[in-house]
Design an enzyme around this catalytic site. Structure first.
Site, PDB file in Angstrom:
ATOM      1  CD  GLU A  56     -24.869   3.108  48.553  1.00  0.00           C
ATOM      2  OE1 GLU A  56     -25.728   3.771  47.802  1.00  0.00           O
ATOM      3  OE2 GLU A  56     -24.134   3.439  49.166  1.00  0.00           O
ATOM      4  CG  ASP A  58     -21.696  -5.198  53.677  1.00  0.00           C
ATOM      5  OD1 ASP A  58     -20.687  -5.271  53.521  1.00  0.00           O
ATOM      6  OD2 ASP A  58     -22.314  -4.995  54.631  1.00  0.00           O
ATOM      7  CG  LEU A 104     -15.600 -10.915  62.014  1.00  0.00           C
ATOM      8  CD1 LEU A 104     -16.484  -9.831  62.671  1.00  0.00           C
ATOM      9  CD2 LEU A 104     -15.549 -12.221  62.497  1.00  0.00           C
ATOM     10  CD  GLU A 136     -17.162 -10.496  71.385  1.00  0.00           C
ATOM     11  OE1 GLU A 136     -16.716  -9.594  70.545  1.00  0.00           O
ATOM     12  OE2 GLU A 136     -16.563 -11.476  71.872  1.00  0.00           O
ATOM     13  CE  LYS A 138     -18.731  -6.403  61.775  1.00  0.00           C
ATOM     14  NZ  LYS A 138     -18.223  -5.209  61.509  1.00  0.00           N
ATOM     15  CE  LYS A 336     -20.957  -5.742  58.463  1.00  0.00           C
ATOM     16  NZ  LYS A 336     -21.018  -5.360  57.181  1.00  0.00           N
ATOM     17  CB  CYS A 430     -42.988  34.293  51.041  1.00  0.00           C
ATOM     18  SG  CYS A 430     -44.064  32.774  51.124  1.00  0.00           S
ATOM     19  CB  CYS A 449     -43.869  33.673  55.053  1.00  0.00           C
ATOM     20  SG  CYS A 449     -45.109  34.889  54.138  1.00  0.00           S
TER      21      CYS A 449
HETATM   22  S1  IVH Z   1     -13.777 -10.191  65.928  1.00  0.00           S
HETATM   23  C1  IVH Z   1     -11.180 -13.072  63.833  1.00  0.00           C
HETATM   24  N1  IVH Z   1     -15.399  -8.706  67.341  1.00  0.00           N
HETATM   25  O1  IVH Z   1     -15.460  -5.809  62.512  1.00  0.00           O
HETATM   26  C2  IVH Z   1     -12.065 -11.951  64.192  1.00  0.00           C
HETATM   27  N2  IVH Z   1     -14.569  -7.863  65.306  1.00  0.00           N
HETATM   28  O2  IVH Z   1     -15.971  -6.599  59.809  1.00  0.00           O
HETATM   29  C3  IVH Z   1     -11.801 -10.620  64.121  1.00  0.00           C
HETATM   30  N3  IVH Z   1     -15.329  -5.662  64.839  1.00  0.00           N
HETATM   31  O3  IVH Z   1     -12.064  -6.681  61.472  1.00  0.00           O
HETATM   32  C4  IVH Z   1     -12.805  -9.772  64.557  1.00  0.00           C
HETATM   33  N4  IVH Z   1     -16.803  -5.351  66.694  1.00  0.00           N
HETATM   34  O4  IVH Z   1     -12.534  -4.495  63.260  1.00  0.00           O
HETATM   35  C5  IVH Z   1     -14.735  -8.825  66.217  1.00  0.00           C
HETATM   36  N5  IVH Z   1     -16.984  -7.697  68.457  1.00  0.00           N
HETATM   37  C6  IVH Z   1     -16.206  -7.503  67.651  1.00  0.00           C
HETATM   38  C7  IVH Z   1     -16.049  -6.396  66.726  1.00  0.00           C
HETATM   39  C8  IVH Z   1     -15.425  -6.627  65.694  1.00  0.00           C
HETATM   40  C9  IVH Z   1     -16.431  -4.836  65.677  1.00  0.00           C
HETATM   41  C10 IVH Z   1     -14.843  -5.271  63.639  1.00  0.00           C
HETATM   42  C11 IVH Z   1     -13.191  -5.559  63.648  1.00  0.00           C
HETATM   43  C12 IVH Z   1     -13.322  -6.471  62.404  1.00  0.00           C
HETATM   44  C13 IVH Z   1     -14.548  -6.283  61.529  1.00  0.00           C
HETATM   45  C14 IVH Z   1     -15.022  -7.167  60.508  1.00  0.00           C
END
Ligand code: IVH
Length: 712
Positions: A56, A58, A104, A136, A138, A336, A430, A449
């Site tokens: 929400e 976002d 990000l 990577e 997140k 996301k 009941c 029941c």
């Molecule tokens: S890179 C300059 N890598 O997500 C780049 N962030 O929504 C900075 N996060 O502030 C972040 N996993 O706290 C990066 N593999 C990952 C991440 C990651 C989680 C978090 C981090 C960032 C936020 C942004």
């Protein structure tokens, strides 16, 4: 590094903003959104108690960005679109970050992701995919900045507003995976960035403990990690089993240059820092897209929650060239996944009485879209589960629907309470028949029941079950018809079913025409009932709602005893001697026949003309030898059968169970998670049967099975 200028961000996504709105309308909506987003950010970062879900948040942010793209003049330095993240709190000392901790930019679709890649390639003047992309997961936790001087941890700070964070060094020293001293040859100064999170198992344990202590549980691992890190007493943090994974470097001085971020992770790992095992460098934008898709499927099987994937340009010089906007780097993007957690209002908690009398509380909520479908109800399982979740009627609650998983109420947003909420009280009687409810056994979490015979809710569920295809297959006896029969008082229990006639049905408007004669529906029900009386014994066994007899095991029981009379006469020992019938099922059958009104159902059905016996069945236990000379291989698990049970069902009929597939194998029965025999069956082109095909083989013989077999 590019200047910190205020630039409108290019928006991504669909037409969130309509050009036809006037500048005044746009300004007004922009102001509303700014207030809301600022407040939500404060609650998230400062209070660790957000009142809306990430999805929400976002959505609101995207709307704001869409307005700003249409009206760049509305972008000011203090617009939420230009803020990096949280706020430094007053409780902790401030730490000015050596280099800002950025946020990000997000992509929510393949198009948005490709647009980012294209734009970055355009700015760099080369294909960023070919230059190497570091993919990577997140991690859904909170960002942490660690400063090591000569290998010694000197400061740990939260992100705060990106420029100034909170000093949480004392707390961070209690996190087992963060070394106080780095190993090997280390730079004189290194700033390590990463994510603090609470692993799924630690989260479950913490919440159990909080509930046991009469406190509110955390709604999700992210909130629990934030709450645990920002404790005044480091001993509390220490008890919380937080974990950490690195995802970046800030300032590095006095060491060999680090050319690629992935190289940086290798170094960090050598220094003793934890890095994610899931990171991977790919050599194309499509490769990164595959990674994104792969983790969409795997997102629930990791040790921590993830809310997406981060794709980064791996080459650090290229990162520098691409630079950043005021809040986020241009060299990285967060993809996301669709939100699986939303907030909604818990309007009521009601109870449902099931087929076996179990009373289950369920949540009735304001309808809300989550993970692609609208949800308005979710089971709460039992009264202690309601207490464990700490929800009150009228609460704003967090609702989760992960992928195809059944929706679940996670917990309340306690901060949204205004005093109007009330506790749920499990009914003592009941709601359908007024009988006093009680647990089946002492210390049983479920209450039931006990009026099994004629509680309308239980009887309706049993009728509905009895009419299903797995049982007597009475097409016209659906939910509404079952309800109509009960409200017209035509059935005391299911024993009266085959005594229904045109006269009786005529007393219910559901089965009559306007002129009062029997409707087509009514006639069809009587026809269906006639046909139902002739169903095989196994189908009747399912229809009787004997606990633990489902469509998988019923044919086994039917084949072993041949008739309801033989089954009724069987002792516990007779029953347990049958392959496939375990002690629980044997006891359940014996107990079922001990109840007078159960035996009366059988008697009434028999009197009405249902034989409940298989003609082909001779002496009790003498199963027709329909599989003589037939060789069968079974691989994988079949519903309702143990491995031995499936084998016995074949040998009891004179068939042979082979351990490997050969050209002489007549059938290969393939269940869930089959082994290499399946591949061999395909290779040798042997007839393959699934669970239904196996059912056909056992009860209709090899010819019928051949007709439904596949060759792959
Ligand atoms: S890179 C300059 N890598 O997500 C780049 N962030 O929504 C900075 N996060 O502030 C972040 N996993 O706290 C990066 N593999 C990952 C991440 C990651 C989680 C978090 C981090 C960032 C936020 C942004």
């Amino acid at each position: 590094m590019p200047p910190h200028g205020v630039k409108p961000r290019v928006t991504v996504g669909g037409p969130l903003y309509d050009d036809r709105v006037t500048i005044d309308e746009a300004r007004q909506r922009h102001a509303e959104l700014s207030v809301q987003l600022t407040e939500h950010r404060r609650r998230y970062y400062l209070d660790d108690a957000p009142t809306v879900s990430d999805g929400e948040f976002d959505a609101l942010m995207r709307e704001l960005l869409a307005i700003e793209a249409g009206h760049p003049e509305l972008v000011s330095q203090d617009s939420p679109s230009q803020q990096v993240g949280g706020y430094p709190a007053a409780t902790f000392a401030e730490v000015v970050h050596r280099r800002p901790l950025l946020s990000l930019d997000n992509a929510f679709s393949r198009e948005e992701f490709l647009r980012w890649a294209e734009r970055a390639s355009g700015l760099a003047g080369l294909d960023i995919g070919a230059s190497g992309l570091l993919c990577e997961v997140k991690i859904d936790g909170l960002a942490l900045d660690l400063v090591y001087e000569d290998g010694r941890l000197v400061t740990a700070a939260t992100r705060g507003d990106g420029a100034v964070g909170e000093d949480v060094t004392a707390n961070v020293r209690t996190i087992a995976s963060i070394p106080h001293q780095l190993r090997g040859e280390v730079p004189t100064l290194v700033e390590v960035r990463g994510e603090v999170f609470m692993p799924a198992d630690a989260f479950a344990l913490l919440n159990d403990g909080l509930v046991a202590a009469g406190k509110s549980p955390f709604a999700n691992p992210r909130n629990s990690a934030a709450g645990s890190l920002r404790q005044k007493d480091p001993r509390v943090t220490a008890s919380r089993k937080l974990a950490f994974l690195c995802h970046g470097l800030g300032e590095v001085s006095g060491g060999d240059p680090i050319r690629r971020q992935s190289e940086g992770y290798d170094l960090m790992s050598q220094w003793g820092l934890p890095v994610s095992a899931h990171s991977q460098v790919v050599d194309s934008v499509e490769g990164a897209w595959s990674y994104i898709q792969r983790f969409a499927d795997a997102r629930h099987s990791l040790e921590h929650d993830i809310d997406g994937v981060v794709v980064k340009v791996d080459d650090r010089a290229l990162q520098e060239r691409l630079g950043r906007t005021s809040r986020a780097p241009r060299w990285a993007i967060a993809y996301k996944y669709p939100p699986e957690e939303v907030t909604t209002v818990l309007l009521d908690i009601r109870v449902n009485v099931g087929r076996t009398g179990r009373v289950t509380p369920y949540a009735v909520m304001e309808p809300v879209l989550v993970a692609g479908s609208t949800v308005e109800m979710a089971t709460l399982h039992n009264a202690s589960e309601v207490v464990r979740k700490g929800v009150m009627i009228g609460d704003t609650v967090i609702l989760r629907k992960a992928g195809d998983v059944i929706p679940e109420v996670l917990g309340p947003v306690v901060e949204m309470r205004d005093g109007s909420q009330r506790h749920f009280v499990m009914p003592t009687h009941c709601p359908n028949c007024g009988t006093r409810l009680r647990p089946e056994k002492e210390a049983d979490a479920d209450i039931r029941c006990p009026n099994q015979r004629s509680c309308p809710a239980q009887l309706r569920e049993r009728l509905f079950h009895l009419a299903s295809r797995a049982a007597l297959d009475i097409e016209t006896l659906g939910w509404q018809a079952a309800d109509a029969l009960l409200s017209a008082g035509l059935l005391v229990d299911e024993g009266d079913l085959f005594d229904l006639d045109a006269d009786k049905l005529s007393s219910s408007s559901f089965f009559t025409t306007r002129s009062g004669s029997l409707s087509a529906n009514g006639r069809k029900l009587l026809d269906n009932l006639e046909l139902a009386k002739t169903r095989p014994f196994a189908k009747f066994l399912v229809a009787l709602s004997i606990r633990h007899i489902g469509k998988g095991i019923a044919p086994e029981v039917a084949a072993a005893f041949g008739s309801i009379d033989a089954l009724q006469a069987a002792t516990y020992d007779d029953l347990s001697a049958v392959p496939g019938i375990g002690p629980t099922l044997a006891a359940s059958i014996v107990e079922w026949f001990e109840v007078d009104w159960h035996r009366a159902i059988v008697a009434k059905w028999r009197a009405a003309g249902a034989s409940m016996a298989d003609e082909a069945h001779g002496e009790r236990g003498a199963i027709p030898q329909t599989l003589t000379g037939v060789s069968v291989v079974v691989t994988g698990s079949l519903p309702g059968f143990t491995r031995e049970g499936a084998a016995a069902a074949i040998t009891d009929r004179g068939g042979k169970v082979a351990s490997s597939v050969s050209a002489r194998t007549d059938f290969v029965v393939v269940g869930e998670a089959p082994g290499s025999k399946y591949a061999r069956a395909v290779q040798l082109q042997r007839p393959i049967l699934d669970a239904d095909g196996f059912d056909a083989l056992l009860h209709q013989g090899p010819e019928a099975a051949r007709a439904v077999a596949r060759r792959e």
